[in-house]
Design a protein around this motif. Sequence first.
Motif, mmCIF file in Angstrom:
data_model
loop_
_atom_site.group_PDB
_atom_site.id
_atom_site.type_symbol
_atom_site.label_atom_id
_atom_site.label_comp_id
_atom_site.label_asym_id
_atom_site.label_seq_id
_atom_site.Cartn_x
_atom_site.Cartn_y
_atom_site.Cartn_z
ATOM 1 N N UNK A 1 1.898 20.720 77.389
ATOM 2 C CA UNK A 1 1.277 20.466 76.086
ATOM 3 C C UNK A 1 1.599 19.063 75.788
ATOM 4 N N UNK A 2 1.017 18.443 75.017
ATOM 5 C CA UNK A 2 1.124 16.986 74.633
ATOM 6 C C UNK A 2 2.119 16.766 73.548
ATOM 7 N N UNK A 3 3.062 15.867 73.893
ATOM 8 C CA UNK A 3 4.254 15.669 73.283
ATOM 9 C C UNK A 3 4.407 14.405 72.697
ATOM 10 N N UNK A 4 5.244 13.976 71.708
ATOM 11 C CA UNK A 4 5.292 12.713 70.986
ATOM 12 C C UNK A 4 5.535 11.763 72.028
ATOM 13 N N UNK A 5 6.310 11.743 73.033
ATOM 14 C CA UNK A 5 6.587 10.899 73.737
ATOM 15 C C UNK A 5 5.298 10.636 74.678
ATOM 16 N N UNK A 6 4.444 11.641 75.062
ATOM 17 C CA UNK A 6 3.138 11.257 75.579
ATOM 18 C C UNK A 6 2.611 10.316 74.791
ATOM 19 N N UNK A 7 2.504 10.747 73.400
ATOM 20 C CA UNK A 7 1.506 9.773 72.600
ATOM 21 C C UNK A 7 2.007 8.396 72.475
ATOM 22 N N UNK A 8 3.223 8.257 72.520
ATOM 23 C CA UNK A 8 3.874 6.885 72.638
ATOM 24 C C UNK A 8 3.250 6.162 73.913
ATOM 25 N N UNK A 9 3.209 6.484 74.597
ATOM 26 C CA UNK A 9 2.647 6.155 75.976
ATOM 27 C C UNK A 9 1.105 5.666 75.802
ATOM 28 N N UNK A 10 0.417 5.981 74.931
ATOM 29 C CA UNK A 10 -1.119 6.055 74.941
ATOM 30 C C UNK A 10 -1.348 4.587 74.247
ATOM 31 N N UNK A 11 -2.415 4.104 74.618
ATOM 32 C CA UNK A 11 -3.099 2.831 74.279
ATOM 33 C C UNK A 11 -3.432 2.680 72.740
ATOM 34 N N UNK A 12 -3.673 4.009 72.333
ATOM 35 C CA UNK A 12 -3.836 4.017 70.757
ATOM 36 C C UNK A 12 -2.689 3.909 70.065
ATOM 37 N N UNK A 13 -1.801 4.710 70.293
ATOM 38 C CA UNK A 13 -0.345 4.599 69.547
ATOM 39 C C UNK A 13 0.209 3.174 69.627
ATOM 40 N N UNK A 14 0.082 2.436 70.919
ATOM 41 C CA UNK A 14 0.420 1.086 70.855
ATOM 42 C C UNK A 14 -0.033 0.221 70.089
ATOM 43 N N UNK A 15 -1.536 0.373 70.117
ATOM 44 C CA UNK A 15 -2.230 -0.557 69.417
ATOM 45 C C UNK A 15 -2.210 -0.088 67.985
ATOM 46 N N UNK A 16 -1.748 1.062 67.267
ATOM 47 C CA UNK A 16 -1.510 1.142 65.769
ATOM 48 C C UNK A 16 -0.106 0.682 65.638
ATOM 49 N N UNK A 68 7.058 17.516 63.498
ATOM 50 C CA UNK A 68 8.046 17.650 64.372
ATOM 51 C C UNK A 68 8.199 16.134 64.998
ATOM 52 N N UNK A 69 7.205 15.514 65.504
ATOM 53 C CA UNK A 69 7.364 14.198 65.784
ATOM 54 C C UNK A 69 7.965 13.072 65.050
ATOM 55 N N UNK A 70 7.631 13.269 63.797
ATOM 56 C CA UNK A 70 7.991 12.189 62.821
ATOM 57 C C UNK A 70 9.056 12.798 62.048
ATOM 58 N N UNK A 71 9.717 13.824 62.207
ATOM 59 C CA UNK A 71 10.755 14.180 61.440
ATOM 60 C C UNK A 71 10.555 14.513 59.919
ATOM 61 N N UNK A 72 9.333 14.923 59.890
ATOM 62 C CA UNK A 72 9.124 15.166 58.349
ATOM 63 C C UNK A 72 8.722 16.648 58.115
ATOM 64 N N UNK A 73 8.801 17.020 56.789
ATOM 65 C CA UNK A 73 8.512 18.627 56.685
ATOM 66 C C UNK A 73 6.920 18.717 56.548
ATOM 67 N N UNK A 74 6.450 19.974 56.955
ATOM 68 C CA UNK A 74 5.036 20.201 57.244
ATOM 69 C C UNK A 74 4.213 19.756 56.116
ATOM 70 N N UNK A 75 5.059 20.329 54.763
ATOM 71 C CA UNK A 75 4.211 20.118 53.530
ATOM 72 C C UNK A 75 3.893 18.641 53.323
ATOM 73 N N UNK A 76 4.841 17.726 53.634
ATOM 74 C CA UNK A 76 4.577 16.323 53.397
ATOM 75 C C UNK A 76 3.659 15.732 54.179
ATOM 76 N N UNK A 77 3.344 16.420 55.473
ATOM 77 C CA UNK A 77 2.507 15.921 56.165
ATOM 78 C C UNK A 77 1.196 16.294 55.673
ATOM 79 N N UNK A 78 0.970 17.499 55.269
ATOM 80 C CA UNK A 78 -0.257 18.179 54.641
ATOM 81 C C UNK A 78 -0.633 17.241 53.287
ATOM 82 N N UNK A 79 0.314 16.861 52.613
ATOM 83 C CA UNK A 79 0.003 16.108 51.476
ATOM 84 C C UNK A 79 -0.547 14.728 51.885
ATOM 85 N N UNK A 80 0.045 14.276 52.864
ATOM 86 C CA UNK A 80 -0.216 12.905 53.330
ATOM 87 C C UNK A 80 -1.704 12.848 54.155
#
Length: 85
Positions: A1-16, A68-80
Amino acid sequence: MFELNDLRQTRFFQDVFEEGKKEGKQEVFEEAKQEGKQEVFEEAKQEAKLEVIPQLLAFGLSIEQIAQGLGLDEQVVRQAAQPKS
């Protein structure tokens, strides 16, 4: 499964992340920490998390993974994730 740590290693995340630093967000974080303005620091950190949500969704992460990765409530993520009108 793709985890947040995996995301942090991607070029996309690093560019952002680098783009955010270029826009001065990192300076705001460091300045707020140095001046002891924890409240300002937390607000800036929260804003940065909310701004990256659409990009993480475009990358293919689910609402649950982002929350989960950002430590936010799911409802906050949905609104954003909703388009601004």
